[in-house]
Design a protein around this motif. Structure first.
Motif, PDB file in Angstrom:
ATOM      1  N   ALA A  30      47.043  23.232  49.975  1.00 37.27           N
ATOM      2  CA  ALA A  30      45.979  24.184  49.643  1.00 37.27           C
ATOM      3  C   ALA A  30      46.013  24.445  48.145  1.00 37.27           C
ATOM      4  CB  ALA A  30      46.164  25.493  50.406  1.00 37.27           C
ATOM      5  N   VAL A  31      44.869  24.866  47.623  1.00 36.74           N
ATOM      6  CA  VAL A  31      44.784  25.180  46.198  1.00 36.74           C
ATOM      7  C   VAL A  31      44.018  26.486  46.022  1.00 36.74           C
ATOM      8  CG1 VAL A  31      42.683  23.827  45.795  1.00 36.74           C
ATOM      9  CG2 VAL A  31      44.246  24.254  43.917  1.00 36.74           C
ATOM     10  N   ALA A  32      44.452  27.262  45.035  1.00 33.24           N
ATOM     11  CA  ALA A  32      43.740  28.466  44.615  1.00 33.24           C
ATOM     12  C   ALA A  32      43.209  28.205  43.212  1.00 33.24           C
ATOM     13  CB  ALA A  32      44.663  29.675  44.617  1.00 33.24           C
ATOM     14  N   ILE A  33      41.929  28.437  43.023  1.00 32.41           N
ATOM     15  CA  ILE A  33      41.330  28.322  41.695  1.00 32.41           C
ATOM     16  C   ILE A  33      41.148  29.737  41.171  1.00 32.41           C
ATOM     17  CG2 ILE A  33      39.351  27.543  40.354  1.00 32.41           C
ATOM     18  CD1 ILE A  33      38.943  25.359  42.482  1.00 32.41           C
ATOM     19  N   LEU A  34      41.832  30.051  40.079  1.00 31.07           N
ATOM     20  CA  LEU A  34      41.793  31.374  39.466  1.00 31.07           C
ATOM     21  C   LEU A  34      40.988  31.283  38.179  1.00 31.07           C
ATOM     22  CD1 LEU A  34      45.626  32.061  39.736  1.00 31.07           C
ATOM     23  CD2 LEU A  34      43.885  32.496  41.453  1.00 31.07           C
ATOM     24  N   GLU A  35      40.082  32.212  37.991  1.00 26.54           N
ATOM     25  CA  GLU A  35      39.288  32.238  36.768  1.00 26.54           C
ATOM     26  C   GLU A  35      39.274  33.642  36.213  1.00 26.54           C
ATOM     27  OE1 GLU A  35      35.688  30.005  36.355  1.00 26.54           O
ATOM     28  OE2 GLU A  35      35.952  29.180  38.369  1.00 26.54           O
ATOM     29  N   SER A  36      39.329  33.738  34.887  1.00 22.22           N
ATOM     30  CA  SER A  36      39.202  35.048  34.254  1.00 22.22           C
ATOM     31  C   SER A  36      38.181  34.964  33.134  1.00 22.22           C
ATOM     32  CB  SER A  36      40.550  35.532  33.708  1.00 22.22           C
ATOM     33  OG  SER A  36      40.971  34.710  32.653  1.00 22.22           O
ATOM     34  N   GLY A  37      37.499  36.076  32.954  1.00 19.88           N
ATOM     35  CA  GLY A  37      36.499  36.195  31.898  1.00 19.88           C
ATOM     36  C   GLY A  37      36.811  37.403  31.041  1.00 19.88           C
ATOM     37  N   PRO A  38      35.988  37.664  30.062  1.00 20.36           N
ATOM     38  CA  PRO A  38      36.256  38.776  29.154  1.00 20.36           C
ATOM     39  C   PRO A  38      36.142  40.122  29.864  1.00 20.36           C
ATOM     40  CG  PRO A  38      34.292  37.541  28.469  1.00 20.36           C
ATOM     41  CD  PRO A  38      34.798  36.920  29.719  1.00 20.36           C
ATOM     42  N   PRO A  39      37.150  40.976  29.711  1.00 16.46           N
ATOM     43  CA  PRO A  39      37.085  42.290  30.354  1.00 16.46           C
ATOM     44  C   PRO A  39      35.854  43.074  29.896  1.00 16.46           C
ATOM     45  CG  PRO A  39      39.265  41.890  29.437  1.00 16.46           C
ATOM     46  CD  PRO A  39      38.370  40.785  28.958  1.00 16.46           C
ATOM     47  N   GLY A  40      35.228  43.745  30.850  1.00 21.06           N
ATOM     48  CA  GLY A  40      34.095  44.604  30.537  1.00 21.06           C
ATOM     49  C   GLY A  40      32.774  43.897  30.386  1.00 21.06           C
ATOM     50  N   THR A  41      32.748  42.579  30.548  1.00 21.51           N
ATOM     51  CA  THR A  41      31.486  41.862  30.341  1.00 21.51           C
ATOM     52  C   THR A  41      30.940  41.231  31.616  1.00 21.51           C
ATOM     53  OG1 THR A  41      32.587  39.794  29.804  1.00 21.51           O
ATOM     54  CG2 THR A  41      32.080  41.280  27.963  1.00 21.51           C
ATOM     55  N   ASN A  42      31.654  41.366  32.703  1.00 21.28           N
ATOM     56  CA  ASN A  42      31.158  40.732  33.919  1.00 21.28           C
ATOM     57  C   ASN A  42      31.082  41.767  35.044  1.00 21.28           C
ATOM     58  OD1 ASN A  42      33.788  40.097  35.700  1.00 21.28           O
ATOM     59  ND2 ASN A  42      34.310  39.709  33.573  1.00 21.28           N
ATOM     60  N   PRO A  43      29.899  41.879  35.667  1.00 18.72           N
ATOM     61  CA  PRO A  43      29.711  42.900  36.696  1.00 18.72           C
ATOM     62  C   PRO A  43      30.652  42.686  37.872  1.00 18.72           C
ATOM     63  CG  PRO A  43      27.795  41.458  36.583  1.00 18.72           C
ATOM     64  CD  PRO A  43      28.731  41.046  35.492  1.00 18.72           C
ATOM     65  N   PHE A  44      31.307  43.761  38.258  1.00 17.76           N
ATOM     66  CA  PHE A  44      32.183  43.758  39.422  1.00 17.76           C
ATOM     67  C   PHE A  44      33.312  42.745  39.325  1.00 17.76           C
ATOM     68  CE2 PHE A  44      28.052  45.282  40.662  1.00 17.76           C
ATOM     69  CZ  PHE A  44      28.367  46.528  41.153  1.00 17.76           C
ATOM     70  N   GLY A  45      33.653  42.322  38.137  1.00 23.37           N
ATOM     71  CA  GLY A  45      34.763  41.394  37.955  1.00 23.37           C
ATOM     72  C   GLY A  45      34.534  40.030  38.565  1.00 23.37           C
ATOM     73  N   LEU A  46      33.280  39.596  38.688  1.00 27.03           N
ATOM     74  CA  LEU A  46      33.028  38.308  39.335  1.00 27.03           C
ATOM     75  C   LEU A  46      33.560  37.127  38.528  1.00 27.03           C
ATOM     76  CD1 LEU A  46      29.490  38.797  40.908  1.00 27.03           C
ATOM     77  CD2 LEU A  46      31.703  38.816  42.038  1.00 27.03           C
ATOM     78  N   LEU A  47      33.749  37.306  37.224  1.00 23.12           N
ATOM     79  CA  LEU A  47      34.359  36.228  36.453  1.00 23.12           C
ATOM     80  C   LEU A  47      35.868  36.225  36.601  1.00 23.12           C
ATOM     81  CD1 LEU A  47      32.271  36.217  33.147  1.00 23.12           C
ATOM     82  CD2 LEU A  47      32.082  34.687  35.118  1.00 23.12           C
ATOM     83  N   ASP A  48      36.437  37.331  37.065  1.00 26.17           N
ATOM     84  CA  ASP A  48      37.862  37.394  37.403  1.00 26.17           C
ATOM     85  C   ASP A  48      37.952  37.156  38.902  1.00 26.17           C
ATOM     86  OD1 ASP A  48      38.503  37.991  34.778  1.00 26.17           O
ATOM     87  OD2 ASP A  48      38.494  40.142  35.120  1.00 26.17           O
ATOM     88  N   SER A  49      38.118  35.893  39.276  1.00 22.80           N
ATOM     89  CA  SER A  49      37.987  35.565  40.691  1.00 22.80           C
ATOM     90  C   SER A  49      39.026  34.547  41.143  1.00 22.80           C
ATOM     91  CB  SER A  49      36.581  35.005  40.970  1.00 22.80           C
ATOM     92  OG  SER A  49      36.400  33.782  40.280  1.00 22.80           O
TER      93      SER A  49
END
Length: 140
Positions: A30-49
């Motif tokens: 199995a694999v987990a794909i983790l992504e992060s985006g700039p804090p405060g710029t993505n609604p509901f943390g969808l870029l942090d997924s």
């Protein structure tokens, strides 16, 4: 995602992707794909997924360990929230969402991945600036 990361960093923004692979011996299951985006710029943390993908019939047995790894990865980036985008029915239950990582307990916001784009469109419609309405006096 190297080119995308560089482009975001060039304008002072964060963007990162990381893969966690669960293995039985040398075989990936199995694999987990983790992504992060700039804090405060993505609604509901969808870029942090995080997304989980099965590579074998026994993959779901590894999901709780992958989610624990995701909690730690986001905590190391000082994120207290990330979104689990469940790809398949039953993934939420198989992930064993629990609080067994006392040093890294980001909150989880769960949404089926097929609803994410529609949800973002809804957020945009609800929050986009609207032109001010100035009723004109009726001419007599």
């Amino acid at each position: 995602m190297r080119d995308v990361t560089r482009a975001w960093q060039a304008v002072g923004l964060e963007r990162e992707r990381h893969l966690l692979v669960a293995r039985e011996g040398a075989k990936p299951v199995a694999v987990a794909i983790l992504e992060s985006g700039p804090p405060g710029t993505n609604p509901f943390g969808l870029l942090d997924s995080v997304r989980l993908f099965a590579l074998s019939p026994r993959a779901r047995l590894a999901y709780p360990a992958l989610m624990d790894g995701a909690r730690s990865w986001f905590a190391q980036r000082f994120r207290d929230v990330f979104t689990f985008l469940a790809e398949e029915p039953g993934d939420v239950e198989a992930a064993g969402l629990h609080d067994a990582a006392p040093d890294a307990k980001p909150a989880l916001w769960l949404i089926p991945s097929d609803l994410a784009s529609g949800f973002l469109e809804h957020i945009h419609e609800q929050t986009a600036p609207r032109p001010h309405f100035h009723p004109q006096k009726e001419l007599s």
